[in-house]
Design a protein around this motif. Structure first.
Motif, PDB file in Angstrom:
ATOM      1  N   ASP A 154      -5.075   1.019 -24.061  1.00  0.00           N
ATOM      2  CA  ASP A 154      -6.238   1.870 -24.303  1.00  0.00           C
ATOM      3  C   ASP A 154      -6.476   2.760 -23.095  1.00  0.00           C
ATOM      4  N   VAL A 155      -6.801   4.025 -23.339  1.00  0.00           N
ATOM      5  CA  VAL A 155      -6.952   4.983 -22.248  1.00  0.00           C
ATOM      6  C   VAL A 155      -8.053   4.581 -21.267  1.00  0.00           C
ATOM      7  N   THR A 156      -9.075   3.849 -21.730  1.00  0.00           N
ATOM      8  CA  THR A 156     -10.126   3.415 -20.808  1.00  0.00           C
ATOM      9  C   THR A 156      -9.603   2.430 -19.774  1.00  0.00           C
ATOM     10  N   ASN A 157      -8.419   1.868 -20.017  1.00  0.00           N
ATOM     11  CA  ASN A 157      -7.810   0.971 -19.036  1.00  0.00           C
ATOM     12  C   ASN A 157      -7.351   1.719 -17.788  1.00  0.00           C
ATOM     13  N   ALA A 158      -7.413   3.048 -17.834  1.00  0.00           N
ATOM     14  CA  ALA A 158      -7.078   3.853 -16.650  1.00  0.00           C
ATOM     15  C   ALA A 158      -8.115   3.696 -15.548  1.00  0.00           C
ATOM     16  N   VAL A 159      -9.294   3.201 -15.892  1.00  0.00           N
ATOM     17  CA  VAL A 159     -10.326   2.936 -14.889  1.00  0.00           C
ATOM     18  C   VAL A 159      -9.843   1.791 -14.007  1.00  0.00           C
ATOM     19  N   ARG A 160      -9.774   2.027 -12.705  1.00  0.00           N
ATOM     20  CA  ARG A 160      -9.095   1.078 -11.821  1.00  0.00           C
ATOM     21  C   ARG A 160      -9.999   0.040 -11.167  1.00  0.00           C
ATOM     22  N   THR A 161     -11.297   0.336 -11.061  1.00  0.00           N
ATOM     23  CA  THR A 161     -12.178  -0.598 -10.356  1.00  0.00           C
ATOM     24  C   THR A 161     -13.462  -0.860 -11.150  1.00  0.00           C
ATOM     25  N   PRO A 162     -13.345  -1.451 -12.346  1.00  0.00           N
ATOM     26  CA  PRO A 162     -14.573  -1.751 -13.095  1.00  0.00           C
ATOM     27  C   PRO A 162     -15.436  -2.759 -12.343  1.00  0.00           C
ATOM     28  N   TYR A 163     -16.729  -2.577 -12.418  1.00  0.00           N
ATOM     29  CA  TYR A 163     -17.658  -3.508 -11.783  1.00  0.00           C
ATOM     30  C   TYR A 163     -17.737  -4.800 -12.597  1.00  0.00           C
ATOM     31  N   LEU A 164     -17.685  -4.649 -13.900  1.00  0.00           N
ATOM     32  CA  LEU A 164     -17.844  -5.794 -14.794  1.00  0.00           C
ATOM     33  C   LEU A 164     -17.093  -5.499 -16.081  1.00  0.00           C
ATOM     34  N   ILE A 165     -16.466  -6.517 -16.670  1.00  0.00           N
ATOM     35  CA  ILE A 165     -15.799  -6.382 -17.962  1.00  0.00           C
ATOM     36  C   ILE A 165     -16.456  -7.353 -18.935  1.00  0.00           C
ATOM     37  N   ALA A 166     -16.945  -6.821 -20.046  1.00  0.00           N
ATOM     38  CA  ALA A 166     -17.621  -7.640 -21.051  1.00  0.00           C
ATOM     39  C   ALA A 166     -16.796  -7.642 -22.328  1.00  0.00           C
ATOM     40  N   TYR A 167     -16.460  -8.831 -22.799  1.00  0.00           N
ATOM     41  CA  TYR A 167     -15.687  -8.967 -24.035  1.00  0.00           C
ATOM     42  C   TYR A 167     -16.611  -9.279 -25.210  1.00  0.00           C
ATOM     43  N   THR A 168     -16.526  -8.450 -26.245  1.00  0.00           N
ATOM     44  CA  THR A 168     -17.186  -8.761 -27.510  1.00  0.00           C
ATOM     45  C   THR A 168     -16.220  -9.618 -28.332  1.00  0.00           C
ATOM     46  N   LYS A 169     -16.540  -9.840 -29.604  1.00  0.00           N
ATOM     47  CA  LYS A 169     -15.694 -10.692 -30.446  1.00  0.00           C
ATOM     48  C   LYS A 169     -14.292 -10.094 -30.550  1.00  0.00           C
ATOM     49  N   ILE A 170     -13.291 -10.914 -30.275  1.00  0.00           N
ATOM     50  CA  ILE A 170     -11.898 -10.499 -30.371  1.00  0.00           C
ATOM     51  C   ILE A 170     -11.278 -11.130 -31.611  1.00  0.00           C
ATOM     52  N   SER A 171     -10.688 -10.298 -32.453  1.00  0.00           N
ATOM     53  CA  SER A 171     -10.018 -10.777 -33.657  1.00  0.00           C
ATOM     54  C   SER A 171      -8.871  -9.849 -33.980  1.00  0.00           C
ATOM     55  N   VAL A 172      -8.075 -10.198 -34.980  1.00  0.00           N
ATOM     56  CA  VAL A 172      -6.959  -9.355 -35.396  1.00  0.00           C
ATOM     57  C   VAL A 172      -7.508  -8.174 -36.170  1.00  0.00           C
ATOM     58  N   ASP A 173      -7.067  -6.976 -35.809  1.00  0.00           N
ATOM     59  CA  ASP A 173      -7.510  -5.750 -36.472  1.00  0.00           C
ATOM     60  C   ASP A 173      -6.271  -4.933 -36.802  1.00  0.00           C
ATOM     61  N   ASN A 174      -5.941  -4.851 -38.081  1.00  0.00           N
ATOM     62  CA  ASN A 174      -4.700  -4.194 -38.463  1.00  0.00           C
ATOM     63  C   ASN A 174      -4.759  -2.674 -38.409  1.00  0.00           C
TER      64      ASN A 174
END
Length: 433
Positions: A154-174
């Motif tokens: 994902d292009v937002t992964n180009a951010v190199r120094t996030p202060y915090l990473i928050a995970y919402t619900k992770i599931s399979v998305d076709n």
């Protein structure tokens, strides 16, 4: 002088930008472009929100709480339900057309200096870069950055120094390409964890997903949230929202429909608690005041005077949450659904779930080359679903909503508009227009 016409031309060019397959090479390219622009991401306190479902709700709740406490907050959330400008906001106000034009010119200049041109970037890449440059220029104190398709590509992964990473619900998305099994998806999402970042996670996360995230956090020397999770009890649920007890605070009204919003709220309150521990001034009173006034276009959004629910549930997990919420409301009449879907391998399962709670399905073709045709959806409904439901085909969004109103004319049945974001946007704008 920048005029409306200049923005219109640029917006059309961005919208028409070539589609590209997300990849680490693309992420690396965006990182390089950010360096050409003076590394705006490194000047920002970024809260990176990742996951399959719930990013919009989580991001909006957090934005509202920070804003209520007088912090200067940038928020990027895509795609737009309404105007594209609403994807990029500061303190709730969309970016201006003049700012978009100016920033696009800045980015284009740097790309040309390095032998590229406007066509180098995809639509989503353009908007992410515009957002990061804008937020840095406006000296925001927090940036809430919601990822797109997800994972390390994902292009937002180009951010190199996030202060915090928050995970919402992770599931399979076709619809997305994060993996075909839950473990593959979890591993892909875990790759965005950066050294030194604080990690918080949705409390209802699958055990194996949580394990993968924990292991990656340790491996890269990030930090898992050390504080207790908030205790949230659902007292009642209705299309108008949830009545909750949060820790020792009874009867808090959260105007977001769907019981799963309580879990999204837990993720938000974990972030708030961590920020409080770090010295940021986020009072309990202002937090609760912010939550009581939440409104999120197109995400379990109930419009009472029309008795319509808009929900951008586009995958199996999202539709399952929508179904469970509707069943919990014990409505006097089965809802009328306006449904448009992308033609992925879960489309038939999604139709089955909708058919189990619907009185009528109005099938509409999304404005996307990947869209399932209304005729194909209607044929499946008539020949394969077990429930005895009415099915209609709508030629366009206007016809769909008119048919839905016709079918509920003899009752006060809820109309539910859901499925593809393309369908939701078209019908939402038809209604609002």
């Amino acid at each position: 002088m920048v005029g409306r016409e200049d923005y219109s031309k640029i917006n059309k060019k961005i919208t028409a930008a070539k589609a590209v397959k997300p990849s680490l090479a693309r992420v690396g390219m965006i990182s390089e472009i950010l360096s050409w622009l003076g590394n705006p991401d490194k000047r920002l306190r970024i809260i990176h929100i990742a996951g399959t479902n719930g990013k919009g709700s989580t991001g909006t709740m957090l934005k509202s709480i920070l804003q209520e406490s007088q912090y200067h907050v940038g928020h990027f959330s895509a795609p737009a339900i309404q105007d594209d400008l609403t994807m990029i906001t500061i303190d709730g106000q969309p970016i201006g057309q003049k700012d978009v034009v100016k920033i696009v010119h800045e980015i284009t200049l740097q790309i040309k200096k390095h032998d590229g041109d406007f066509s180098l970037l995809s639509t989503f890449e353009w908007w992410v870069l515009i957002a990061l440059v804008y937020f840095a220029q406006q000296d925001t104190q927090f940036v809430i950055l919601e990822e797109g398709p997800g994972g390390s590509n994902d292009v937002t992964n180009a951010v190199r120094t996030p202060y915090l990473i928050a995970y919402t619900k992770i599931s399979v998305d076709n619809i997305c390409s994060t993996g075909s099994t839950l473990k593959q998806v979890a591993n892909e999402y875990a790759k965005i964890i950066k050294p030194g970042a604080l990690i918080v996670s949705y409390p209802g996360q699958d055990y194996d997903v949580q394990k993968v995230l924990h292991e990656q956090t340790d491996a890269v020397h990030a930090f898992w949230n050390p504080y207790p999770l908030p205790q949230i009890t659902i007292l009642s649920t209705a299309p108008q929202g949830l009545s909750l007890k949060i820790d020792d605070i009874p009867d808090i009204h959260l105007p977001l429909a769907g019981a799963y919003q309580a879990s999204n709220l837990s993720t938000v309150l974990q972030i708030v608690n961590y920020l409080q521990q770090k010295g940021f001034q986020l009072s309990k009173d202002k937090t609760m005041a912010a939550l009581s006034n939440i409104s999120i276009p197109g995400r379990m959004e109930y419009v009472a005077d029309r008795n319509i629910l808009y929900d951008g549930a586009s995958n199996l997990d999202g539709i399952s949450g929508l179904r469970d919420s509707i069943k919990a409301w014990h409505l006097p009449f089965k809802p009328v659904f306006v449904l448009g879907l992308l033609d992925d391998r879960n489309a038939h399962e999604i139709i089955d779930l909708v058919a189990s709670i619907a009185s009528t399905i109005i099938a509409v073709t999304p404005e996307s080359k990947e869209g399932m045709s209304a005729e194909a959806m209607a044929s499946y409904c008539l020949h394969n679903t077990k429930n005895n439901i009415d099915v209609e085909i709508a030629d366009d969004p206007s016809a769909a909503i008119q048919l839905a109103r016709k079918y509920r004319a003899s009752s006060n049945a809820l109309i539910v508009v859901t499925g593809s974001i393309y369908t939701l946007r078209a019908i939402f704008n038809e209604e609002e227009g």
